[in-house]
Design an enzyme around this catalytic site. Structure first.
Site, PDB file in Angstrom:
ATOM      1  CD  GLU A 118     -52.374  -8.799  -0.332  1.00 18.48           C
ATOM      2  OE1 GLU A 118     -52.333  -7.738  -0.985  1.00 18.48           O
ATOM      3  OE2 GLU A 118     -51.584  -9.089   0.566  1.00 18.48           O
ATOM      4  CB  CYS A 151     -57.658  -6.533  -9.059  1.00 20.91           C
ATOM      5  SG  CYS A 151     -56.250  -7.557  -9.479  1.00 20.91           S
ATOM      6  CB  CYS A 158     -48.149 -17.236  -7.871  1.00 23.60           C
ATOM      7  SG  CYS A 158     -48.260 -17.718  -9.609  1.00 23.60           S
ATOM      8  CB  CYS A 162     -43.159 -13.944 -13.219  1.00 29.98           C
ATOM      9  SG  CYS A 162     -44.342 -14.980 -14.102  1.00 29.98           S
ATOM     10  CB  CYS A 165     -44.419 -11.323 -10.124  1.00 25.63           C
ATOM     11  SG  CYS A 165     -45.978 -11.505  -9.228  1.00 25.63           S
ATOM     12  CB  SER A 239     -54.333 -11.941 -16.530  1.00 26.11           C
ATOM     13  OG  SER A 239     -52.970 -11.881 -16.889  1.00 26.11           O
ATOM     14  CG  ASN A 266     -45.232  -9.810 -18.828  1.00 21.06           C
ATOM     15  OD1 ASN A 266     -45.977  -8.909 -19.172  1.00 21.06           O
ATOM     16  ND2 ASN A 266     -45.449 -10.548 -17.771  1.00 21.06           N
ATOM     17  CG  ASN A 342     -46.457  -1.179 -10.349  1.00 18.07           C
ATOM     18  OD1 ASN A 342     -46.376   0.031 -10.515  1.00 18.07           O
ATOM     19  ND2 ASN A 342     -47.454  -1.898 -10.841  1.00 18.07           N
ATOM     20  CB  CYS A 385     -49.765  -4.899 -11.895  1.00  8.96           C
ATOM     21  SG  CYS A 385     -51.228  -4.526 -12.794  1.00  8.96           S
TER      22      CYS A 385
HETATM   23  N1  SAH Z   1     -50.836 -14.904 -12.815  1.00  8.74           N
HETATM   24  C1  SAH Z   1     -51.544 -14.209 -13.812  1.00  8.74           C
HETATM   25  C2  SAH Z   1     -52.437 -13.121 -13.269  1.00  8.74           C
HETATM   26  C3  SAH Z   1     -51.907 -12.305 -12.121  1.00  8.74           C
HETATM   27  S1  SAH Z   1     -50.546 -11.233 -12.482  1.00  8.74           S
HETATM   28  C4  SAH Z   1     -50.591 -13.635 -14.846  1.00  8.74           C
HETATM   29  O1  SAH Z   1     -49.397 -13.611 -14.594  1.00  8.74           O
HETATM   30  O2  SAH Z   1     -51.052 -13.246 -15.906  1.00  8.74           O
HETATM   31  C5  SAH Z   1     -51.363  -9.923 -13.359  1.00  8.74           C
HETATM   32  C6  SAH Z   1     -50.461  -9.088 -14.232  1.00  8.74           C
HETATM   33  O3  SAH Z   1     -49.541  -8.321 -13.439  1.00  8.74           O
HETATM   34  C7  SAH Z   1     -49.615  -9.908 -15.193  1.00  8.74           C
HETATM   35  O4  SAH Z   1     -49.732  -9.418 -16.498  1.00  8.74           O
HETATM   36  C8  SAH Z   1     -48.203  -9.703 -14.679  1.00  8.74           C
HETATM   37  O5  SAH Z   1     -47.282  -9.787 -15.733  1.00  8.74           O
HETATM   38  C9  SAH Z   1     -48.280  -8.321 -14.067  1.00  8.74           C
HETATM   39  N2  SAH Z   1     -47.246  -8.039 -13.088  1.00  8.74           N
HETATM   40  C10 SAH Z   1     -46.685  -8.891 -12.209  1.00  8.74           C
HETATM   41  N3  SAH Z   1     -45.774  -8.257 -11.438  1.00  8.74           N
HETATM   42  C11 SAH Z   1     -45.771  -6.970 -11.836  1.00  8.74           C
HETATM   43  C12 SAH Z   1     -45.058  -5.804 -11.403  1.00  8.74           C
HETATM   44  N4  SAH Z   1     -44.183  -5.861 -10.403  1.00  8.74           N
HETATM   45  N5  SAH Z   1     -45.296  -4.637 -12.028  1.00  8.74           N
HETATM   46  C13 SAH Z   1     -46.209  -4.576 -13.019  1.00  8.74           C
HETATM   47  N6  SAH Z   1     -46.927  -5.629 -13.464  1.00  8.74           N
HETATM   48  C14 SAH Z   1     -46.698  -6.821 -12.879  1.00  8.74           C
HETATM   49 FE1  SF4 Z   2     -47.744 -15.768 -10.735  1.00  3.27          FE
HETATM   50 FE2  SF4 Z   2     -48.756 -13.959 -12.445  1.00  3.27          FE
HETATM   51 FE3  SF4 Z   2     -46.928 -13.241 -10.571  1.00  3.27          FE
HETATM   52 FE4  SF4 Z   2     -46.205 -14.731 -12.654  1.00  3.27          FE
HETATM   53  S1  SF4 Z   2     -46.976 -12.628 -12.731  1.00  3.27           S
HETATM   54  S2  SF4 Z   2     -45.615 -15.090 -10.508  1.00  3.27           S
HETATM   55  S3  SF4 Z   2     -47.987 -16.011 -12.939  1.00  3.27           S
HETATM   56  S4  SF4 Z   2     -48.992 -13.985 -10.191  1.00  3.27           S
END
Ligand code: SAH
Ligand code: SF4
Length: 394
Positions: A118, A151, A158, A162, A165, A239, A266, A342, A385
């Site tokens: 994506e 993006c 992944c 987290c 996410c 990131s 975070n 989100n 995000c």
């Molecule tokens: N894996 C890397 C880059 C991709 S995620 C990382 O984690 O940094 C990019 C950004 O989106 C990160 O800062 C992550 O904390 C944020 N993110 C992930 N899930 C999210 C969500 N549901 N709502 C808002 N931001 C989110």
């Molecule tokens: Fe992977 Fe980034 Fe999502 Fe964490 S926030 S699960 S590192 S994509």
């Protein structure tokens, strides 16, 4: 670096994959850099500069088939084609358009691969780039037609897990190759007819995946995008969730090809961070900050700390005070990008209230921390995000 599969015994390019004769794999040129393309041409008994012509055609002119590369003699194109070579640039298979202009793409990295990646195009960025050095260049801003942000994904799924996410729900499916990462960008630039060099485009490696767990391919893609496509690393931000060995490697990259760095903080402290990002148990905040200190920043460059606000979990005023202390104590030139969480199916957190987001922002600003609020883009098409790969099952 990816080596072309050639033999040096003849002036023919011979795919080493014996499957090919029975209709198996094709050889992709997209993703090879200038040196690899030159080696490929030399092995075929052609002059090395034919490699430059190929690079120019694929990365600058954005041609997608050998037939179109008319700078190469027709006989050579035919020979390459007969031997199974193709440009093989990733293709946009599907487009989702948001009411705010954002577009989300399903991109096929390799022909016939059912696992799409994506990529997101935000015509006005999302505010995450605000306050970056260079972006404040008003003269340039006036001239350029575009200030879009692309993006980019670095993996399918992944492994980092987290808790907030959606991409994490997929687990790691596979790493993307350099051509698959750079190809997302070139395909999107092509779709929007962007003139590189004249128009301003920002790249954020913030799509699916953890770039520092696919380091080689990620950096090979960056080098292609800088050296062959002509984009500036100062308009790219990678990131990471805080993969310390990756950050240490990144610190050694020469400034000509090193993107800017964002850390997904975070959480205000290790206790909460370990809850929402289990990776913190391996590399806690102090270890991440120590690694980040090794990066030799360019003049006016800042480290970005991303901070996802989870309702009731990370969005309280006392958390803001802790974040301010943490940023100050790091001694790093830094800014904080706030992102309201989100939502996604099957994830138990709640969105922060608008009041909590604003109060958090004001509190950080009052402590003298540069702080920006990222606007959610394309929520209606699940492009915001942490929403990538909505198509996850179960
Ligand atoms: N894996 C890397 C880059 C991709 S995620 C990382 O984690 O940094 C990019 C950004 O989106 C990160 O800062 C992550 O904390 C944020 N993110 C992930 N899930 C999210 C969500 N549901 N709502 C808002 N931001 C989110
Ligand atoms: Fe992977 Fe980034 Fe999502 Fe964490 S926030 S699960 S590192 S994509």
């Amino acid at each position: 670096m990816l080596g072309p599969a050639v033999t040096t015994r003849s002036n023919q390019l011979v795919p080493l994959d014996s499957n090919f004769a029975s209709g198996g794999s094709l050889r992709q040129l997209f993703g090879l850099d200038n040196a690899a393309l030159a080696a490929c041409m030399l092995a075929a008994g052609e002059p090395a500069w034919r490699g430059c012509q190929m690079a120019e055609a694929m990365y600058r002119q954005r041609l997608t088939s050998l037939d179109e590369i008319t700078t190469l003699p027709k006989a050579l194109r035919q020979r390459l084609g007969a031997e199974g070579w193709q440009v093989g640039r990733p293709r946009i298979l599907q487009v989702f358009k948001s009411t705010d202009g954002t577009e989300r793409y399903l991109v096929q990295g390799q022909p016939m691969d059912p696992q799409t990646v994506e990529t997101v195009w935000m015509p006005e960025g999302d505010g995450g780039e605000a306050g970056d050095s260079g972006d404040a260049d008003a003269a340039e801003e006036g001239k350029s037609r575009t200030r879009a942000t692309i993006c980019v994904s670095s993996q399918v799924g992944c492994a980092v897990n987290c808790q907030f996410c959606l991409t994490a729900k997929l687990g790691l499916q596979r790493n993307l190759g350099a051509g698959e990462i750079a190809g997302q960008v070139v395909a999107v630039l092509d779709r929007h007819g962007v003139e590189v060099g004249r128009e301003r485009v920002n790249l954020v490696f913030m799509g699916m995946g953890e770039p520092f767990l696919n380091y080689e391919s990620f950096m090979a893609a960056v080098r292609l995008l800088v050296e062959e496509v002509g984009l500036s690393p100062q308009r790219m931000t990678v990131s990471t969730s805080g993969i310390v060995p990756g950050i240490e490697r990144f610190a050694q990259e020469p400034p000509e090809v090193r993107p800017k760095l964002a850390i997904s903080l975070n959480a205000p402290n290790n206790a909460i961070r370990s809850e929402v990002m289990p990776v913190n148990r391996k590399w806690p905040i102090e270890a991440v900050v120590d690694a980040v200190r090794q990066v030799r920043l360019r003049s006016r460059e800042r480290i970005t700390f991303e901070y996802v606000l989870l309702g009731g979990v990370t969005d309280r005023l006392e958390h803001a005070a802790e974040v301010a202390r943490l940023v100050r104590r790091s001694g790093l030139p830094a800014k904080v990008n706030l992102i309201a969480w989100n939502p996604g199916p099957g994830i138990e957190y709640t969105m922060p209230s608008a009041g909590a987001v604003e109060a958090f922002r004001v509190a950080l600003a009052a402590e003298g921390v540069p702080v920006y609020l990222r606007k959610p883009r394309g929520r209606d098409i699940f492009a915001a995000c942490g929403q990538l790969k909505r198509t996850v099952e179960g």
